[in-house]
Every structure is written in structure tokens, then in C-alpha cells.
Design an enzyme around this catalytic site. Structure first.
Site, PDB file in Angstrom:
ATOM      1  N   TYR A 106       0.839  -1.197   0.000  1.00 31.19           N
ATOM      2  CA  TYR A 106       0.000   0.000   0.000  1.00 31.19           C
ATOM      3  C   TYR A 106       0.873   1.245   0.000  1.00 31.19           C
ATOM      4  CZ  TYR A 106       0.704   0.924   5.034  1.00 31.19           C
ATOM      5  OH  TYR A 106       1.242   1.210   6.259  1.00 31.19           O
ATOM      6  N   CYS A 107       0.302   2.302  -0.550  1.00 31.79           N
ATOM      7  CA  CYS A 107       0.942   3.614  -0.559  1.00 31.79           C
ATOM      8  C   CYS A 107      -0.103   4.609  -0.037  1.00 31.79           C
ATOM      9  CB  CYS A 107       1.438   3.960  -1.957  1.00 31.79           C
ATOM     10  SG  CYS A 107       0.122   4.016  -3.200  1.00 31.79           S
ATOM     11  N   GLN A 108      -0.031   5.847  -0.477  1.00 32.82           N
ATOM     12  CA  GLN A 108      -1.004   6.822   0.004  1.00 32.82           C
ATOM     13  C   GLN A 108      -2.369   6.653  -0.655  1.00 32.82           C
ATOM     14  OE1 GLN A 108      -0.334   8.664   2.591  1.00 32.82           O
ATOM     15  NE2 GLN A 108      -2.365   9.571   2.639  1.00 32.82           N
ATOM     16  N   PHE A 135      -3.453   4.073   1.921  1.00 35.00           N
ATOM     17  CA  PHE A 135      -3.567   4.497   3.320  1.00 35.00           C
ATOM     18  C   PHE A 135      -4.649   5.560   3.491  1.00 35.00           C
ATOM     19  CE2 PHE A 135      -2.329   6.924   7.111  1.00 35.00           C
ATOM     20  CZ  PHE A 135      -2.366   5.889   8.032  1.00 35.00           C
TER      21      PHE A 135
END
Length: 144
Positions: A106-108, A135
Site C-alpha cells: 500500500y501507498c497513500q 492508506f
């Protein structure tokens, strides 16, 4: 059963079959699509049957993380996953995932997570998934 979001069509949810492994954990069977929803991630997390990698920058990580995730920035993912087991464990303080393990990136918001998922899959990780919405979506759902 887990509901996943079809890659390329974020509104098209469908059911995935799970199969129990000898350890009593569950393995995601349908490998065609590579995105997992926040609610399904929570279900899998409760079973403890996956590793979660945060591919954001250190500055982003300081703003919060998903519990038990390990930060490996997206630009380091390929090299990290190519490390031998001992080097990976020494650097990241966890066991390197096996090719058949369930792993989530996962990233932003989802783009870097998708890129990391693609890299992992190209290296043979059969059960690599990207967290839909990243996120940002995770933290919004946690606030509810």
C-alpha cells in the site's frame, strides 16, 4: 469468502474463493486480479496470514501506518524482494515472504502500491495484492 475489487474497475466487487493451507491459514486463490479492499484486508489481518508492505516515503510513514506493516519505499521493492533470505531479514527485521505467501502493498492512494504489486508478481509472488485506495482510504475507514 473475501470480496476483492477488480483491477481496472474499482466499483466491480466479486467474491474470491479461499483455500485452507496446512497451517490453518487461508490463501487467496484467484490470482487474476490484484487489488484488495480495506474491509477484506482487515479480515485477512485478523487471521494473521499475510505480510503488509508500506511503500510510501519516510515522511508519509510518519503520518501513520497500517498495524504490523513494514516500510520499504517503492523504489527499493524490487531490490528488496531479490535479496536472499538472510539479507532481507537482517535489513528489514522480518522473514522474507515466500513466493506463495499472501502479501499486500500500500501507498497513500494506490498507484505506488499497484506498481509494487506488479513488481512482486513479475518476480513470481503469486499472491501479491495492492490495497485499493491506499492508506488514505484505510485511515478514512478507521475514523468511522
Amino acid at each position: 469468502m473475501l470480496h476483492f475489487i477488480k483491477k481496472g474497475g474499482l466499483g466491480a466487487a466479486f467474491i474470491r474463493k479461499l483455500a485452507a493451507t496446512s497451517e490453518g491459514t487461508r490463501t487467496i486463490m484467484n490470482k487474476k486480479d490484484s487489488t484488495i479492499s480495506c474491509s477484506d484486508l482487515k479480515t485477512v489481518m485478523a487471521k494473521g496470514s499475510l505480510q503488509i508492505f508500506d511503500v510510501r516515503t519516510e515522511a508519509e510513514v510518519e503520518m501513520g501506518t497500517i498495524p504490523n506493516s513494514i516500510n520499504i519505499p517503492v523504489d527499493e521493492i524490487e531490490a528488496a524482494l531479490k535479496r536472499d533470505d538472510a539479507d532481507f531479514k537482517q535489513k528489514y527485521k522480518i522473514n522474507k515472504p515466500k513466493l506463495e505467501d499472501n502479501i499486500v502493498f500500500y501507498c497513500q492512494m494506490g498507484r505506488r502500491g499497484a506498481r509494487s504489486t506488479d513488481i512482486a508478481q513479475s518476480l513470481g509472488y503469486k499472491n501479491a495484492h495492492n490495497l485499493a485506495g491506499g492508506f488514505q482510504e484505510w485511515s478514512a475507514k478507521e475514523e468511522q
